[in-house]
Design a protein around this motif. Structure first.
Motif, PDB file in Angstrom:
ATOM      1  N   ASP A  19     -25.145  42.881   0.692  1.00 31.38           N
ATOM      2  CA  ASP A  19     -25.313  42.695   2.137  1.00 31.38           C
ATOM      3  C   ASP A  19     -24.561  41.479   2.667  1.00 31.38           C
ATOM      4  O   ASP A  19     -24.447  41.291   3.881  1.00 31.38           O
ATOM      5  CB  ASP A  19     -26.796  42.589   2.505  1.00 31.38           C
ATOM      6  CG  ASP A  19     -27.522  41.471   1.770  1.00 31.38           C
ATOM      7  OD1 ASP A  19     -27.001  40.976   0.747  1.00 31.38           O
ATOM      8  OD2 ASP A  19     -28.621  41.093   2.218  1.00 31.38           O
ATOM      9  N   TYR A  70     -24.412  49.132   5.241  1.00 34.16           N
ATOM     10  CA  TYR A  70     -23.392  48.242   4.678  1.00 34.16           C
ATOM     11  C   TYR A  70     -22.363  49.083   3.927  1.00 34.16           C
ATOM     12  O   TYR A  70     -22.699  49.772   2.968  1.00 34.16           O
ATOM     13  CB  TYR A  70     -24.008  47.233   3.702  1.00 34.16           C
ATOM     14  CG  TYR A  70     -25.229  46.511   4.214  1.00 34.16           C
ATOM     15  CD1 TYR A  70     -25.271  45.991   5.501  1.00 34.16           C
ATOM     16  CD2 TYR A  70     -26.352  46.349   3.402  1.00 34.16           C
ATOM     17  CE1 TYR A  70     -26.392  45.333   5.974  1.00 34.16           C
ATOM     18  CE2 TYR A  70     -27.482  45.685   3.863  1.00 34.16           C
ATOM     19  CZ  TYR A  70     -27.506  45.180   5.146  1.00 34.16           C
ATOM     20  OH  TYR A  70     -28.614  44.530   5.601  1.00 34.16           O
ATOM     21  N   ASN A 126     -25.787  40.957  -3.971  1.00 27.43           N
ATOM     22  CA  ASN A 126     -25.551  40.393  -2.637  1.00 27.43           C
ATOM     23  C   ASN A 126     -24.605  41.274  -1.827  1.00 27.43           C
ATOM     24  O   ASN A 126     -23.762  40.778  -1.068  1.00 27.43           O
ATOM     25  CB  ASN A 126     -24.982  38.972  -2.751  1.00 27.43           C
ATOM     26  CG  ASN A 126     -26.045  37.948  -3.124  1.00 27.43           C
ATOM     27  OD1 ASN A 126     -27.076  37.846  -2.459  1.00 27.43           O
ATOM     28  ND2 ASN A 126     -25.808  37.206  -4.187  1.00 27.43           N
ATOM     29  N   GLY A 177     -26.429  50.551  -0.225  1.00 25.18           N
ATOM     30  CA  GLY A 177     -25.728  49.844   0.845  1.00 25.18           C
ATOM     31  C   GLY A 177     -25.483  50.746   2.049  1.00 25.18           C
ATOM     32  O   GLY A 177     -25.733  50.353   3.196  1.00 25.18           O
ATOM     33  N   GLU A 186     -30.062  33.943   7.283  1.00 23.39           N
ATOM     34  CA  GLU A 186     -29.771  35.156   6.507  1.00 23.39           C
ATOM     35  C   GLU A 186     -29.296  36.288   7.399  1.00 23.39           C
ATOM     36  O   GLU A 186     -28.367  37.021   7.044  1.00 23.39           O
ATOM     37  CB  GLU A 186     -31.004  35.587   5.712  1.00 23.39           C
ATOM     38  CG  GLU A 186     -30.729  36.793   4.826  1.00 23.39           C
ATOM     39  CD  GLU A 186     -31.792  37.009   3.775  1.00 23.39           C
ATOM     40  OE1 GLU A 186     -32.633  37.912   3.976  1.00 23.39           O
ATOM     41  OE2 GLU A 186     -31.788  36.302   2.754  1.00 23.39           O
ATOM     42  N   ASP A 187     -29.901  36.446   8.565  1.00 22.95           N
ATOM     43  CA  ASP A 187     -29.488  37.512   9.487  1.00 22.95           C
ATOM     44  C   ASP A 187     -28.024  37.380   9.864  1.00 22.95           C
ATOM     45  O   ASP A 187     -27.290  38.371   9.919  1.00 22.95           O
ATOM     46  CB  ASP A 187     -30.354  37.496  10.749  1.00 22.95           C
ATOM     47  CG  ASP A 187     -31.751  38.059  10.516  1.00 22.95           C
ATOM     48  OD1 ASP A 187     -31.969  38.674   9.456  1.00 22.95           O
ATOM     49  OD2 ASP A 187     -32.613  37.866  11.392  1.00 22.95           O
ATOM     50  N   THR A 223     -25.645  50.762  -6.011  1.00 19.68           N
ATOM     51  CA  THR A 223     -25.333  49.723  -5.025  1.00 19.68           C
ATOM     52  C   THR A 223     -24.659  50.315  -3.800  1.00 19.68           C
ATOM     53  O   THR A 223     -25.012  49.999  -2.659  1.00 19.68           O
ATOM     54  CB  THR A 223     -24.432  48.645  -5.651  1.00 19.68           C
ATOM     55  OG1 THR A 223     -25.131  48.008  -6.724  1.00 19.68           O
ATOM     56  CG2 THR A 223     -24.024  47.605  -4.631  1.00 19.68           C
ATOM     57  N   ILE A 268     -25.596  38.139   6.929  1.00 18.70           N
ATOM     58  CA  ILE A 268     -25.457  39.590   6.774  1.00 18.70           C
ATOM     59  C   ILE A 268     -24.546  40.153   7.868  1.00 18.70           C
ATOM     60  O   ILE A 268     -23.664  40.974   7.606  1.00 18.70           O
ATOM     61  CB  ILE A 268     -26.837  40.271   6.806  1.00 18.70           C
ATOM     62  CG1 ILE A 268     -27.652  39.874   5.565  1.00 18.70           C
ATOM     63  CG2 ILE A 268     -26.689  41.785   6.878  1.00 18.70           C
ATOM     64  CD1 ILE A 268     -29.096  40.306   5.597  1.00 18.70           C
ATOM     65  N   LYS A 269     -24.737  39.682   9.079  1.00 23.03           N
ATOM     66  CA  LYS A 269     -23.954  40.163  10.219  1.00 23.03           C
ATOM     67  C   LYS A 269     -22.461  39.881  10.035  1.00 23.03           C
ATOM     68  O   LYS A 269     -21.610  40.630  10.528  1.00 23.03           O
ATOM     69  CB  LYS A 269     -24.459  39.498  11.502  1.00 23.03           C
ATOM     70  CG  LYS A 269     -23.871  40.060  12.787  1.00 23.03           C
ATOM     71  CD  LYS A 269     -24.399  39.298  13.996  1.00 23.03           C
ATOM     72  CE  LYS A 269     -25.908  39.442  14.128  1.00 23.03           C
ATOM     73  NZ  LYS A 269     -26.419  38.775  15.360  1.00 23.03           N
ATOM     74  N   LYS A 276     -28.393  51.335   4.263  1.00 23.12           N
ATOM     75  CA  LYS A 276     -28.779  50.189   5.092  1.00 23.12           C
ATOM     76  C   LYS A 276     -27.685  49.811   6.091  1.00 23.12           C
ATOM     77  O   LYS A 276     -27.811  48.825   6.817  1.00 23.12           O
ATOM     78  CB  LYS A 276     -29.085  48.989   4.191  1.00 23.12           C
ATOM     79  CG  LYS A 276     -30.282  49.210   3.272  1.00 23.12           C
ATOM     80  CD  LYS A 276     -30.480  48.039   2.321  1.00 23.12           C
ATOM     81  CE  LYS A 276     -31.660  48.282   1.392  1.00 23.12           C
ATOM     82  NZ  LYS A 276     -31.841  47.180   0.413  1.00 23.12           N
ATOM     83  N   ARG A 312     -20.754  39.738   7.068  1.00 21.92           N
ATOM     84  CA  ARG A 312     -20.324  40.103   5.706  1.00 21.92           C
ATOM     85  C   ARG A 312     -18.878  40.600   5.641  1.00 21.92           C
ATOM     86  O   ARG A 312     -18.199  40.450   4.631  1.00 21.92           O
ATOM     87  CB  ARG A 312     -21.266  41.153   5.109  1.00 21.92           C
ATOM     88  CG  ARG A 312     -21.164  42.521   5.722  1.00 21.92           C
ATOM     89  CD  ARG A 312     -22.200  43.492   5.158  1.00 21.92           C
ATOM     90  NE  ARG A 312     -21.963  43.878   3.780  1.00 21.92           N
ATOM     91  CZ  ARG A 312     -21.198  44.901   3.417  1.00 21.92           C
ATOM     92  NH1 ARG A 312     -20.557  45.625   4.327  1.00 21.92           N
ATOM     93  NH2 ARG A 312     -21.056  45.209   2.142  1.00 21.92           N
ATOM     94  N   ARG A 339     -26.250  32.848  -2.799  1.00 20.90           N
ATOM     95  CA  ARG A 339     -26.906  33.223  -1.547  1.00 20.90           C
ATOM     96  C   ARG A 339     -27.628  32.058  -0.874  1.00 20.90           C
ATOM     97  O   ARG A 339     -27.522  31.872   0.342  1.00 20.90           O
ATOM     98  CB  ARG A 339     -27.906  34.347  -1.819  1.00 20.90           C
ATOM     99  CG  ARG A 339     -28.507  34.951  -0.568  1.00 20.90           C
ATOM    100  CD  ARG A 339     -29.517  36.038  -0.898  1.00 20.90           C
ATOM    101  NE  ARG A 339     -29.825  36.846   0.260  1.00 20.90           N
ATOM    102  CZ  ARG A 339     -29.216  37.982   0.587  1.00 20.90           C
ATOM    103  NH1 ARG A 339     -28.260  38.455  -0.186  1.00 20.90           N
ATOM    104  NH2 ARG A 339     -29.557  38.644   1.676  1.00 20.90           N
TER     105      ARG A 339
END
Length: 282
Positions: free
Chosen positions: A178, A215, A176, A210, A146-147, A206, A150-151, A213, A153, A125
């Motif tokens: 996300d 994901y 990870n 996910g 980080e944003d 998980t 994640i966007k 959130k 992924r 990460r």
């Protein structure tokens, strides 16, 4: 998808249009007590016609116990030939493939400490992904905040064999989720002395966390052979996970591909990779 159980001979013939392998060197650390700095290496496969002005999906592909970043591409160069042919024949889309190592150095490479599998989550990460996706033409467009990681992924996958398969669960999937939407655990989940029920619980947790959130799991492609030393535990855990979680749906976002007579070796893992790349990033 129609599965095959032997690599097509054509995939092993030298391709006319070949990708290239680069060495990526980056800085990391041990991320434990008395943490110390590390200078790490990974190999990077760039497909034929790689264009810095394009955007490529990225697969992070890990070795097994006692090996290192050279395993997939240098120790077994026919892996590169298979990739070249798959892309040339449009069996999969052109993508960047990165082969790192979770070991710290050559001395550390001789340990079979399974904590390496989980500990790698930090390096993955904080160091490896940001380095790779700032340097190469990825969907991050060089923004490795980080944003943005994640966007993006949906454009990132993780796969590995044996101890690397365990790392697929522990470093990428559990810790990870996300950052990755696609997973390829080949030959194992928790090892011969692991707690199967605990792994099932982690898988379900998980997926549920996910979803809460936003994901989703795009696909988990499990690969094994019915003569593989890791087959029974892997099969048992994933069968229980499918029953326990409505978010793991066979043939929609999950499959467990079994090679009849397949054992714990590179031929099986190359075949798993061949199939996984046909579902990743679709």
């Amino acid at each position: 998808m129609d599965y095959i159980y032997e690599m097509p001979a054509k995939m092993l013939e030298q391709a006319t249009n070949r990708g290239r392998i680069e060495v990526a060197e980056y800085e990391s650390q041990t991320y434990g007590e008395d943490s110390r700095p590390l200078h790490k290496k990974a190999l990077v496969y760039l497909p034929y016609g790689y264009d810095e002005n394009s955007k490529y999906n990225v697969l992070y592909l890990l070795h097994g116990g006692g090996c290192n970043h050279n395993y997939w591409f240098k120790d077994f160069p026919d892996t590169v030939t298979i990739l070249d042919n798959m892309i040339a024949d449009k069996i999969c889309d052109p993508c960047i493939i990165v082969t790192p190592t979770f070991y710290y150095d050559e001395e550390d490479q001789h340990t079979h400490d399974e904590s390496r599998c989980e500990n790698f989550k930090h390096e993955l990460r904080n160091d490896l992904i940001p380095f790779i996706e700032q340097k190469y033409a990825c969907y991050t467009d060089g923004d490795v905040s980080e944003d943005n990681l994640i966007k993006t992924r949906d454009h990132r996958a993780f796969a590995g064999l044996s101890l690397g398969s365990m790392t697929t669960y522990r470093a990428a999937f559990y810790n990870n989720f996300d950052l990755f939407a696609w997973y390829g655990p080949f030959s194992g989940c928790c090892g011969p002395f692991g707690d199967h029920d605990a792994e099932v619980d982690r898988i379900c947790k998980t997926l549920a966390e996910g979803k809460s959130k936003g994901y989703d799991l795009k696909y988990m492609f499990c690969g094994n052979g019915d003569k593989d030393i890791a087959y029974e535990e892997h099969k048992d855990i994933m069968e229980k996970a499918v029953k326990a979680s409505e978010l793991l749906i066979p043939e929609k976002n999950y499959s467990f591909y079994v090679i009849p007579g397949g054992i714990h070796d590179i031929k099986a893992w190359q075949l798993h990779l061949y199939h996984a790349l046909q579902v990743f990033f679709k």
